[in-house]
Design a protein around this motif. Structure first.
Motif, short mmCIF file in Angstrom:
data_model
loop_
_atom_site.label_atom_id
_atom_site.label_comp_id
_atom_site.label_asym_id
_atom_site.label_seq_id
_atom_site.Cartn_x
_atom_site.Cartn_y
_atom_site.Cartn_z
N ALA A 24 0.83 -1.21 0.00
CA ALA A 24 0.00 0.00 0.00
C ALA A 24 0.86 1.26 0.00
O ALA A 24 0.48 2.28 -0.59
N GLY A 25 2.02 1.20 0.63
CA GLY A 25 2.89 2.37 0.71
C GLY A 25 3.56 2.72 -0.61
O GLY A 25 4.08 3.82 -0.78
N TYR A 29 -0.99 7.79 -4.47
CA TYR A 29 -2.38 8.26 -4.31
C TYR A 29 -3.02 7.69 -3.06
O TYR A 29 -3.84 8.34 -2.42
N ILE A 30 -2.63 6.47 -2.69
CA ILE A 30 -3.12 5.89 -1.44
C ILE A 30 -2.66 6.75 -0.26
O ILE A 30 -3.42 7.02 0.66
N GLN A 31 -1.43 7.22 -0.33
CA GLN A 31 -0.89 8.07 0.72
C GLN A 31 -1.60 9.42 0.74
O GLN A 31 -1.91 9.96 1.80
N TYR A 32 -1.87 9.99 -0.43
CA TYR A 32 -2.54 11.28 -0.52
C TYR A 32 -3.94 11.22 0.10
O TYR A 32 -4.34 12.13 0.83
N GLY A 36 -5.89 3.57 4.74
CA GLY A 36 -5.19 2.56 5.51
C GLY A 36 -5.87 1.22 5.31
O GLY A 36 -6.99 1.15 4.80
N PHE A 37 -5.20 0.16 5.73
CA PHE A 37 -5.77 -1.18 5.60
C PHE A 37 -5.68 -1.89 6.94
O PHE A 37 -4.61 -1.95 7.55
N LEU A 48 -10.91 4.84 4.85
CA LEU A 48 -10.71 6.18 4.31
C LEU A 48 -11.12 7.17 5.39
O LEU A 48 -12.30 7.44 5.58
N PRO A 49 -10.15 7.71 6.15
CA PRO A 49 -10.49 8.66 7.21
C PRO A 49 -11.04 9.95 6.60
O PRO A 49 -10.54 10.42 5.57
#
Length: 169
Positions: A24-25, A29-32, A36-37, A48-49
Motif C-alpha cells: 500500500a505504501g 495516491y493511497i498516501q494522498y 489505511g488497511f 478512508l479517514p
C-alpha cells in the motif's frame, strides 16, 4: 523424519504487516487520500479517514464521486494483489527486504471499472472490502463495497476487471 518447527506467530504477523505496508505504501495516491488497511488474517478492510479535502459538494456536504471511485478501485487492487501474494508471504518466499526497499511486485492493471453510487457519502470515515470473484493467470474480477456507519447499507459498490502481471523470471 523430524517435522520442521513452525515459525513463531509474531514472525508471521510481522511478515504479513510488512508486506501489506510495502504494497500500500508504494502507491502515492493511497498516501494522498490517507487510505489505511486493517488486516485480520487474510481479510483486508480499507479505511478512508474523513478529511475536508474529500468533500466534492460543500452544500450537502458529500464525499466527491471521484474520491469514492478511487477508494473502491484502490481497495480492489490492493486486495487482489494481497490475495495474489498471500502464499508467498505465508511461506516466507517473498523477500521483505526488497519490498521495504521499494522493489514492489507489479500491480494488476485495470481493464475496466464500474462504480455504482447508491447513496450520498457523508462527511465521516468510510470503509470498504473487496472480494475476488475470479482470479486466473491473466485476468481477475473483483467486487467491492464501501459503507460508513452500517456495513449492510453500502453507499457505493464497484465491479472491476484486472490484467494480472506476468510472473517475473
Amino acid at each position: 523424519m523430524a517435522r520442521a518447527k513452525p515459525e513463531p506467530v509474531q514472525v508471521v504477523k510481522q511478515r504479513r504487516d510488512a508486506a501489506l505496508k510495502a504494497l500500500a505504501g508504494g502507491v502515492p495516491y493511497i498516501q494522498y487520500l490517507n487510505i489505511g488497511f486493517d488486516r485480520r488474517g487474510d481479510e483486508l478492510t480499507a479505511v478512508l479517514p474523513f478529511d475536508e479535502k474529500l468533500i466534492g459538494n460543500p452544500f450537502l456536504p458529500a464525499i466527491h464521486g471521484g474520491v469514492t471511485a478511487a477508494f473502491l478501485e484502490v481497495t480492489a487492487m490492493i486486495t487482489l494483489s494481497w490475495t495474489w501474494l498471500w502464499e508467498d508471504v505465508e511461506s516466507g518466499v517473498l523477500d521483505l527486504d526488497h519490498l521495504e526497499a521499494g522493489q514492489l511486485p507489479r500491480l494488476p492493471k485495470t481493464i475496466d471499472f464500474t462504480a455504482d453510487y447508491l447513496r450520498t457519502g457523508l462527511p465521516r470515515d468510510a470503509y470498504a472490502r473487496a472480494r475476488v470473484t475470479r482470479s486466473g493467470r491473466r485476468y481477475a474480477s473483483v467486487h467491492t463495497q464501501a459503507w460508513q456507519d452500517n456495513r449492510d447499507k453500502p453507499f457505493a459498490q464497484a465491479t472491476a476487471h484486472f490484467l494480472m502481471p506476468r510472473p517475473e523470471g
